[in-house]
Design a protein around this motif. Structure first.
Motif, PDB file in Angstrom:
ATOM      1  N   MET A  73       0.582  -1.003   0.197  1.00  0.00           N
ATOM      2  CA  MET A  73       0.439   0.376  -0.263  1.00  0.00           C
ATOM      3  C   MET A  73       0.646   1.482  -0.530  1.00  0.00           C
ATOM      4  SD  MET A  73      -1.290   2.250   2.096  1.00  0.00           S
ATOM      5  CE  MET A  73      -0.780   2.113   3.254  1.00  0.00           C
ATOM      6  N   ILE A  74       1.750   1.491   0.656  1.00  0.00           N
ATOM      7  CA  ILE A  74       2.907   2.250   0.906  1.00  0.00           C
ATOM      8  C   ILE A  74       4.054   2.387  -0.281  1.00  0.00           C
ATOM      9  CG2 ILE A  74       4.327   3.268   2.460  1.00  0.00           C
ATOM     10  CD1 ILE A  74       3.785   1.999   4.894  1.00  0.00           C
ATOM     11  N   PHE A  75       4.350   1.307  -0.638  1.00  0.00           N
ATOM     12  CA  PHE A  75       5.236   1.142  -2.061  1.00  0.00           C
ATOM     13  C   PHE A  75       4.421   1.581  -3.187  1.00  0.00           C
ATOM     14  CE2 PHE A  75       6.337  -1.458  -5.591  1.00  0.00           C
ATOM     15  CZ  PHE A  75       7.463  -1.467  -5.562  1.00  0.00           C
ATOM     16  N   GLN A  76       3.172   1.770  -3.162  1.00  0.00           N
ATOM     17  CA  GLN A  76       2.671   1.475  -4.123  1.00  0.00           C
ATOM     18  C   GLN A  76       2.289   3.340  -4.639  1.00  0.00           C
ATOM     19  OE1 GLN A  76       2.927  -0.061  -7.553  1.00  0.00           O
ATOM     20  NE2 GLN A  76       2.233  -2.571  -6.592  1.00  0.00           N
ATOM     21  N   THR A  77       2.229   3.907  -3.616  1.00  0.00           N
ATOM     22  CA  THR A  77       2.007   4.770  -3.620  1.00  0.00           C
ATOM     23  C   THR A  77       3.118   5.740  -5.009  1.00  0.00           C
ATOM     24  OG1 THR A  77       3.113   6.358  -1.537  1.00  0.00           O
ATOM     25  CG2 THR A  77       0.289   5.488  -1.746  1.00  0.00           C
ATOM     26  N   SER A  78       4.574   5.125  -4.642  1.00  0.00           N
ATOM     27  CA  SER A  78       5.751   5.804  -5.245  1.00  0.00           C
ATOM     28  C   SER A  78       5.094   6.416  -6.541  1.00  0.00           C
ATOM     29  CB  SER A  78       6.528   4.787  -5.709  1.00  0.00           C
ATOM     30  OG  SER A  78       6.322   3.247  -6.002  1.00  0.00           O
ATOM     31  N   GLN A  79       3.980   5.680  -7.562  1.00  0.00           N
ATOM     32  CA  GLN A  79       3.255   5.680  -8.767  1.00  0.00           C
ATOM     33  C   GLN A  79       3.334   6.902  -8.335  1.00  0.00           C
ATOM     34  OE1 GLN A  79       3.309   4.261 -11.588  1.00  0.00           O
ATOM     35  NE2 GLN A  79       3.866   1.475 -10.938  1.00  0.00           N
ATOM     36  N   ASP A 136      -3.876   0.900  -7.050  1.00  0.00           N
ATOM     37  CA  ASP A 136      -2.544  -0.090  -6.405  1.00  0.00           C
ATOM     38  C   ASP A 136      -2.583  -0.321  -5.207  1.00  0.00           C
ATOM     39  OD1 ASP A 136      -0.846  -2.290  -6.312  1.00  0.00           O
ATOM     40  OD2 ASP A 136      -0.116  -1.895  -8.555  1.00  0.00           O
ATOM     41  N   ALA A 137      -2.004   1.223  -4.705  1.00  0.00           N
ATOM     42  CA  ALA A 137      -1.952   0.654  -3.374  1.00  0.00           C
ATOM     43  C   ALA A 137      -2.957   1.307  -2.355  1.00  0.00           C
ATOM     44  CB  ALA A 137      -1.115   2.489  -3.348  1.00  0.00           C
ATOM     45  N   ALA A 138      -4.002   1.506  -2.721  1.00  0.00           N
ATOM     46  CA  ALA A 138      -5.902   1.660  -2.013  1.00  0.00           C
ATOM     47  C   ALA A 138      -5.952  -0.076  -1.904  1.00  0.00           C
ATOM     48  CB  ALA A 138      -6.237   2.401  -2.588  1.00  0.00           C
ATOM     49  N   CYS A 139      -5.820  -0.379  -3.349  1.00  0.00           N
ATOM     50  CA  CYS A 139      -6.010  -2.353  -2.658  1.00  0.00           C
ATOM     51  C   CYS A 139      -5.127  -3.740  -1.837  1.00  0.00           C
ATOM     52  CB  CYS A 139      -6.278  -2.340  -4.210  1.00  0.00           C
ATOM     53  SG  CYS A 139      -8.251  -1.350  -5.148  1.00  0.00           S
ATOM     54  N   SER A 140      -3.799  -2.879  -2.547  1.00  0.00           N
ATOM     55  CA  SER A 140      -2.859  -3.297  -1.288  1.00  0.00           C
ATOM     56  C   SER A 140      -3.457  -3.535   0.379  1.00  0.00           C
ATOM     57  CB  SER A 140      -1.487  -2.798  -1.640  1.00  0.00           C
ATOM     58  OG  SER A 140      -1.304  -2.972  -2.938  1.00  0.00           O
ATOM     59  N   LEU A 141      -3.474  -2.286   0.394  1.00  0.00           N
ATOM     60  CA  LEU A 141      -3.965  -2.439   1.618  1.00  0.00           C
ATOM     61  C   LEU A 141      -5.273  -3.054   2.414  1.00  0.00           C
ATOM     62  CD1 LEU A 141      -3.237  -1.129   4.849  1.00  0.00           C
ATOM     63  CD2 LEU A 141      -4.507   0.712   3.847  1.00  0.00           C
ATOM     64  N   ILE A 142      -5.724  -2.877   1.181  1.00  0.00           N
ATOM     65  CA  ILE A 142      -7.251  -3.469   1.337  1.00  0.00           C
ATOM     66  C   ILE A 142      -7.301  -4.978   1.313  1.00  0.00           C
ATOM     67  CG2 ILE A 142      -9.539  -3.520   0.725  1.00  0.00           C
ATOM     68  CD1 ILE A 142      -9.826  -0.863  -0.211  1.00  0.00           C
ATOM     69  N   ILE A 143      -6.678  -5.661   0.375  1.00  0.00           N
ATOM     70  CA  ILE A 143      -6.394  -7.284   0.168  1.00  0.00           C
ATOM     71  C   ILE A 143      -6.477  -7.621   1.295  1.00  0.00           C
ATOM     72  CG2 ILE A 143      -5.627  -8.856  -1.530  1.00  0.00           C
ATOM     73  CD1 ILE A 143      -6.031  -6.773  -4.118  1.00  0.00           C
ATOM     74  N   GLY A 144      -4.629  -7.053   1.420  1.00  0.00           N
ATOM     75  CA  GLY A 144      -3.887  -7.070   2.425  1.00  0.00           C
ATOM     76  C   GLY A 144      -4.712  -8.097   4.130  1.00  0.00           C
ATOM     77  N   ARG A 145      -5.552  -6.635   4.069  1.00  0.00           N
ATOM     78  CA  ARG A 145      -6.555  -7.260   5.419  1.00  0.00           C
ATOM     79  C   ARG A 145      -7.397  -8.015   5.453  1.00  0.00           C
ATOM     80  NH1 ARG A 145      -5.748  -3.796   9.513  1.00  0.00           N
ATOM     81  NH2 ARG A 145      -4.309  -1.891   9.337  1.00  0.00           N
ATOM     82  N   LEU A 146      -8.028  -8.123   4.621  1.00  0.00           N
ATOM     83  CA  LEU A 146      -9.017  -8.962   3.994  1.00  0.00           C
ATOM     84  C   LEU A 146      -8.905 -10.530   3.509  1.00  0.00           C
ATOM     85  CD1 LEU A 146     -12.193  -6.650   1.650  1.00  0.00           C
ATOM     86  CD2 LEU A 146     -12.352  -7.541   4.679  1.00  0.00           C
TER      87      LEU A 146
END
Length: 481
Positions: free
Chosen positions: A185-191, A342-352
């Motif tokens: 989530m943090i990493f993909q905000t680099s985009q 990408d970033a938002a979904c990385s966090l959501i997916i990791g939790r769900l």
């Protein structure tokens, strides 16, 4: 890659050396696996280190990922940009076969990360004078560093995730997935930040006439071929002053990432599974893992697709669809939408994922990426329909979040007894995908590349379903950590 035998028993007497009888994916017993000592980190320290490594990668890849997105447009002559990217991943494969466990065993995970990041600085600097004599050597250097960087990152997160799960009596695979989700989530905000930098700098000089003829637009999108750029002013290289400015900013970001690791990241004291092996023995161990693991064989297409799909969005969608029809200065703006999704979904997916399992998310990726690819085959890009450029990027970003977050977590979950060999195999397959995609990027038309992506996402998803079925049958043999 740093070693951590992640299988643990809560009731172990940590003052004595113990071993556990575990089972692999085939249900075979694995005797005498030495279990790690109880972590010396508190929960607060673990969370701090998760944030530190995530922020450091954010800074580094704010520079590299955005520069990678621009390679097919900035350095398109004779395919220099995409060929250099292909060289990066080719040397990543070679280095990944033996360097990660050896390097980490010598200098430790923390300093492996810092040294590997410096290799990226060399590549960014080479873009200040992008010719074959600078870009190819720099690509070799960064490819070597990337192998140790990602191996160390994967094992570091797997270790602290497993520790946190033990300390909180929570699901190990679920906790590791959450840790990877936070990281990506943090990493993909680099985009977002990197592309915002490039588009802001490049858009300072906008051509007076942005119109493009229908004849030229007909050669954009799936119909684009590498030889078509000569007649399209949208694909002209930006002024060198702008390129120097962008590369200078990116160099500063990368150096700040190295400083973040060096100052704030705590060491983790474990040896690698290759610490007592010669290079020849280690290569044999990795080869045996690759050969003997049924899961690993079945995951090859999906893992390769993680490289192919990343290369497609960075090298082909940016050039064939965005730059070709709207100009290179718009690449960053569209890729910001991709990065946010990408970033938002990385966090959501990791939790769900700990509630849903892996399967629904990989099916979702197949639908999103497959549908997008089929649409791109028939769609003729037109600047008048700007929203579609962003919409396709968002769909791709959602799917990429699943691939990047869950394939990493899947390897950590399936191959807990030998994470070093497993993650080395992961990097090998993913790098092979990058090499294939970037290698042919400058020589074949975009429609062929889309068909290649369709084949890999379809086969990869189907074979993952087989892995899922096999894993459920073996549930009774798992050790619940």
């Amino acid at each position: 890659m740093e070693a951590s035998e992640c299988n643990k028993e809560d009731a172990l007497d940590l003052k004595e050396k113990k071993s556990a009888d575990l089972r692999d994916e085939s249900g075979n017993e694995i005797h005498g696996v030495e279990l790690p000592k109880k972590p010396r980190m508190s929960k607060k320290m673990i969370m701090k280190n998760l944030l530190v490594i995530s922020i450091a990668f954010l800074l580094l890849f704010t520079a590299f990922q955005s520069l990678q997105n621009l390679q097919s447009s900035l350095n398109k002559e004779e395919g220099l940009g995409t060929v250099s990217l292909s060289v990066i991943y080719a040397f990543g494969i070679v280095a990944g076969l033996f360097l990660p466990p050896l390097v980490i065993n010598i200098v430790g995970c923390k300093w492996t990360l810092a040294a590997s990041m410096f290799c990226y600085v060399v590549f960014i600097a080479a873009n200040l004078y992008a010719v074959w004599g600078t870009m190819i050597p720099a690509s070799i250097i960064i490819g070597t560093g990337a192998a140790t960087l990602w191996a160390a990152k994967c094992t570091y997160l797997t270790n602290i995730g497993a520790w946190y799960a033990e300390m909180t009596n929570s699901s190990r695979d679920g906790t590791i997935s959450v840790f990877f989700g936070v990281f990506f989530m943090i990493f993909q905000t680099s985009q977002v930040w990197g592309n915002l930098i490039s588009s802001t700098v490049f858009s300072q000089k906008i051509p007076e006439n942005l119109n493009i003829s229908d004849d030229v637009l007909e050669k954009c999108g799936a119909a684009y071929c590498p030889s078509d750029y000569q007649n399209n002013t949208n694909l002209d290289r930006p002024d060198m002053t702008k390129i120097y400015t962008v590369c200078g900013i990116y160099l500063g970001c990368a150096c700040l990432g190295i400083v973040t690791i060096a100052i704030f990241l705590d060491k983790i004291d474990h040896e690698t599974d290759g610490s007592q092996m010669s290079t020849k023995q280690l290569l044999g161990a990795i080869a045996r893992h690759f050969y003997n693991s049924k899961y690993q064989k079945l995951l090859i297409p999906l893992t390769m697709y993680s490289g192919i799909e990343s290369a497609f969005i960075a090298g082909d969608y940016t050039r064939s669809f965005i730059s070709c029809s709207m100009g290179v200065w718009n690449v960053g703006y569209v890729m910001i939408a991709y990065g946010v999704a990408d970033a938002a979904c990385s966090l959501i997916i990791g939790r769900l994922v700990k509630y849903t399992g892996f399967l629904p998310w990989f099916i979702l990726t197949f639908i999103l990426h497959g549908g997008t690819l089929i649409t791109l085959l028939v769609w003729k890009p037109n600047p008048d329909y700007l929203i579609l450029f962003y919409l396709f990027a968002i769909f791709w970003g959602i799917g990429d979040a699943v691939i990047q977050t869950l394939v990493n977590a899947l390897y950590g979950y399936l191959f807990t007894h030998k994470p070093e060999s497993a993650f080395a195999s992961y990097r090998l397959c993913e790098s092979a995908g990058f090499i294939i995609a970037f290698g042919y990027s400058s020589f074949i038309c975009t429609d062929i590349k889309i068909y290649v992506c369709l084949i890999f996402v379809t086969v990869g998803t189907l074979l993952y379903c087989v892995v899922e079925a096999m894993q459920r049958k073996q549930t009774k043999y798992k050790v619940d950590i």
